[in-house]
Scaffold this motif. Structure first.
Motif, PDB file in Angstrom:
ATOM      1  N   ALA A 136       0.805  -1.219   0.000  1.00 45.34           N
ATOM      2  CA  ALA A 136       0.000   0.000   0.000  1.00 45.34           C
ATOM      3  C   ALA A 136       0.843   1.275   0.000  1.00 45.34           C
ATOM      4  O   ALA A 136       0.366   2.336  -0.407  1.00 45.34           O
ATOM      5  N   ILE A 137       2.077   1.196   0.480  1.00 44.80           N
ATOM      6  CA  ILE A 137       2.931   2.394   0.552  1.00 44.80           C
ATOM      7  C   ILE A 137       3.765   2.468  -0.726  1.00 44.80           C
ATOM      8  O   ILE A 137       4.642   1.618  -0.946  1.00 44.80           O
ATOM      9  N   PRO A 138       3.503   3.449  -1.581  1.00 51.01           N
ATOM     10  CA  PRO A 138       4.203   3.512  -2.876  1.00 51.01           C
ATOM     11  C   PRO A 138       5.719   3.553  -2.750  1.00 51.01           C
ATOM     12  O   PRO A 138       6.428   2.954  -3.566  1.00 51.01           O
ATOM     13  N   GLN A 139       6.221   4.272  -1.726  1.00 54.56           N
ATOM     14  CA  GLN A 139       7.672   4.392  -1.562  1.00 54.56           C
ATOM     15  C   GLN A 139       8.328   3.031  -1.327  1.00 54.56           C
ATOM     16  O   GLN A 139       9.499   2.841  -1.648  1.00 54.56           O
ATOM     17  N   ILE A 140       7.585   2.094  -0.748  1.00 49.41           N
ATOM     18  CA  ILE A 140       8.086   0.730  -0.552  1.00 49.41           C
ATOM     19  C   ILE A 140       7.718  -0.149  -1.744  1.00 49.41           C
ATOM     20  O   ILE A 140       8.505  -0.998  -2.180  1.00 49.41           O
ATOM     21  N   GLY A 141       6.539   0.099  -2.291  1.00 48.88           N
ATOM     22  CA  GLY A 141       6.040  -0.732  -3.381  1.00 48.88           C
ATOM     23  C   GLY A 141       6.938  -0.744  -4.605  1.00 48.88           C
ATOM     24  O   GLY A 141       7.159  -1.800  -5.216  1.00 48.88           O
TER      25      GLY A 141
END
Length: 591
Positions: A204-209
């Motif tokens: 859900a977190i783009p920076q991790i995705g």
């Protein structure tokens, strides 16, 4: 409801909010018009600064550039972020202590010269007009696709809206409108980013995705960035994560562009003026911290959005039959921002490295054998058949990912909020430079408040018309046009602001000569390389990065001339000493 209906609702509601705020915040005095009365709370000013800062270049174009350029495109992110830190730490508190309305005001009083004020005024107008051209192009792109108007009509609508709330409320109206616009643009950027990250990676977190593995499809189990590298190699592009080397910018050009964007940030008059709207130096520091936090939310998300957009776009269009393309493709095709040329007449879209056209697509009447728009100026020696304008990637990304129509419409509203928030701040800089710095401070010191307000609003109207022209006839992609403005700001304002604060020995003659030399060289190089077809003749530095050289020239000329001219008067040296100790909230000198 259809996308068209959702778009009208989202755009109509947000525009209604902006105009309502402007009406409720309308001003009748010059302090409210120029600096919002100096009473904006730090949190609100931080949000307004973030909206003012994150223009169409940040919302629309930056992720698009990273999507096509990969790691190299992140130079815009690094330069703009680092520049804001530089501004917040090095200049903002001291300029707030000085307590003037505008940058030319600071230059004119610090360098005890009307000539210096006029030179700074001209530089401010050049920088702001170049910057606002990028915003109007962004407005035209959004309107041309989602309201299905031509670019000219879209720019005209944006001009009218900006003129109303900038002219009516001045800086006070703009500030609180920008608070609303920040809320719109950040929600519009994050919701599709989260949704697409979940869809591709399950995170859900783009920076991790975007650093995670793909969860479905032929690339399931592979890391997204490694997959983009593989796809790039297979299609003849450079690797997505590669830094320097063949096909990438040189290390020197990357350094020059990063420095130009950083120091250009610290010299942008529409950002600097935001620190005059708070009641104290402490509030200026707080608002700078809040703004950096609000900016970081979008800037750390942009690389993820860029990666998702590139993966979705290539997976959707490459080697796919044109007649089976979804509606988003043909809708964007009608704007001229996507074009396909069937070079081998097989009906499939081949997306490869190489140019499709000589310059921009030159569309001609009639349709091809598959219904595509015909182009007259195609490049036959390249196998690439697809042209995609970099500025559409963020706007098209939710459509490519097949998100709900309301999400797509929200992105439209966010793109408009980003473009219009910055445009309004820039237009006010132009208006204040002419009405306050030129008319009131030089031509007519006895001008009444009413007359100064009238001239300011007239100047906003004139600036809107000029900005509209550049919106219809832009000299490049949004981020590229904005980068030129940063280069002009770096080469003109940054040295005289830094030396004006930290060097008591810098003289008016040095400042005047430095500004003229710095911006003169930078404009000369930009005009040569962008408009006259001359190559990048100075160490291969791009026109977007040449502001760094202009800045160095400005520093050298300013210091050199100051060394051979009489030192500033004692009262000016005492003023500099006072400004360097930014305690308290008062002005250093009276208006």
């Amino acid at each position: 409801m259809t996308l068209q209906v959702w778009t009208y609702i989202m755009v109509g509601v947000t525009f209604g909010v902006y105009l309502t705020i402007a009406w409720m915040s309308r001003v009748r005095d010059t302090k409210g018009f120029y600096v919002a009365g100096g009473g904006v709370p730090p949190l609100a000013n931080g949000m307004a600064t973030a909206a003012d800062w994150m223009s169409a270049a940040s919302f629309i174009s930056m992720a698009g550039l990273i999507s096509f350029l990969g790691y190299t495109g992140a130079v815009y992110l690094m330069g703009w972020t680092g520049g804001y830190v530089l501004l917040a730490l090095l200049l903002a508190p001291y300029l707030r202590k000085f307590g003037k309305f505008t940058v030319p005001d600071f230059v004119g009083d610090r360098y005890y010269s009307r000539t210096a004020r006029v030179v700074a005024l001209v530089c401010a107008i050049f920088v702001s007009l170049t910057y606002v051209a990028g915003q109007m192009r962004g407005v035209g792109i959004v309107f041309s696709r989602f309201l299905e108007t031509d670019v000219n009509t879209g720019v005209l609508i944006g001009m009218v809206i900006v003129f109303i709330y900038a002219g009516l409320g001045g800086m006070k109206g703009i500030t609180y409108t920008q608070v609303a616009q920040y809320c719109v643009l950040i929600v519009a950027f994050l919701i599709p980013a989260v949704a697409i990250s979940l869809k591709i990676t399950g995170v859900a977190i783009p920076q991790i995705g975007f650093g995670s593995t793909i969860q479905a499809g032929p690339d399931a189990g592979k890391y997204l960035l490694e997959t983009l590298d593989t796809i790039g190699r297979d299609l003849g592009f450079r690797e997505y994560t590669s830094a320097f080397g063949a096909g990438n910018k040189s290390m020197l050009d990357v350094f020059a562009l990063t420095m130009s964007l950083m120091v250009g940030t610290a010299g942008l008059p529409h950002v600097i003026i935001r620190f005059y709207t708070v009641p104290s130096v402490r509030a200026a520091r707080l608002s700078a911290g809040y703004a950096l936090l609000f900016i970081a939310i979008l800037y750390t998300t942009a690389p993820a959005v860029a990666s998702f957009a590139r993966y979705n776009m290539i997976g959707t269009v490459n080697d796919a039959p044109y007649v089976q393309m979804p509606s988003w493709f043909t809708k964007w095709e009608q704007t001229g921002l996507i074009a396909w040329v069937d070079k081998n007449d097989d009906g499939l879209i081949q997306y490869r490295a190489g140019k499709v056209f000589a310059g921009k697509p030159n569309f001609i009447d009639g349709a091809g054998s598959h219904g595509q728009r015909l182009v007259a100026n195609q490049v036959t020696e390249s196998a690439n058949e697809l042209y995609v304008d970099r500025d559409i990637m963020v706007l098209a990304n939710p459509e490519i990912a097949a998100l709900s129509p309301w999400v797509i419409a929200l992105v439209v509203a966010g793109g408009l909020a980003a473009a219009l928030s910055t445009a309004s701040g820039l237009l006010l800089v132009i208006a204040s430079s002419i009405s306050h710095d030129l008319y009131y401070r030089i031509i007519n010191r006895k001008a009444s408040e009413k007359k100064r307000l009238l001239i300011g609003r007239i100047m906003i109207g004139v600036a809107v018309c000029v900005a509209g022209y550049f919106g219809v006839n832009p000299p490049g992609f949004v981020a590229q046009v904005v980068a030129l403005a940063f280069g002009l700001g770096a080469s003109s304002f940054f040295p005289v602001l830094v030396l004006g604060i930290f060097s008591k020995r810098t003289t008016r003659e040095g400042a005047i000569c430095g500004m003229i030399a710095g911006i003169g060289f930078t404009m000369f190089y930009i005009v040569q390389t962008k408009f006259l077809g001359v190559g990048w003749w100075l160490f291969g530095i791009s026109p977007e990065g040449i502001g760094m050289i202009g800045m160095l020239i400005n520093f050298a000329v300013t210091l050199g001339v100051s060394a051979i001219t009489a030192p500033p008067p004692q009262e000016v040296q005492e003023l500099v000493e006072n400004v360097r100790s930014p305690r308290g909230a008062g002005s250093a000198i009276d208006h």
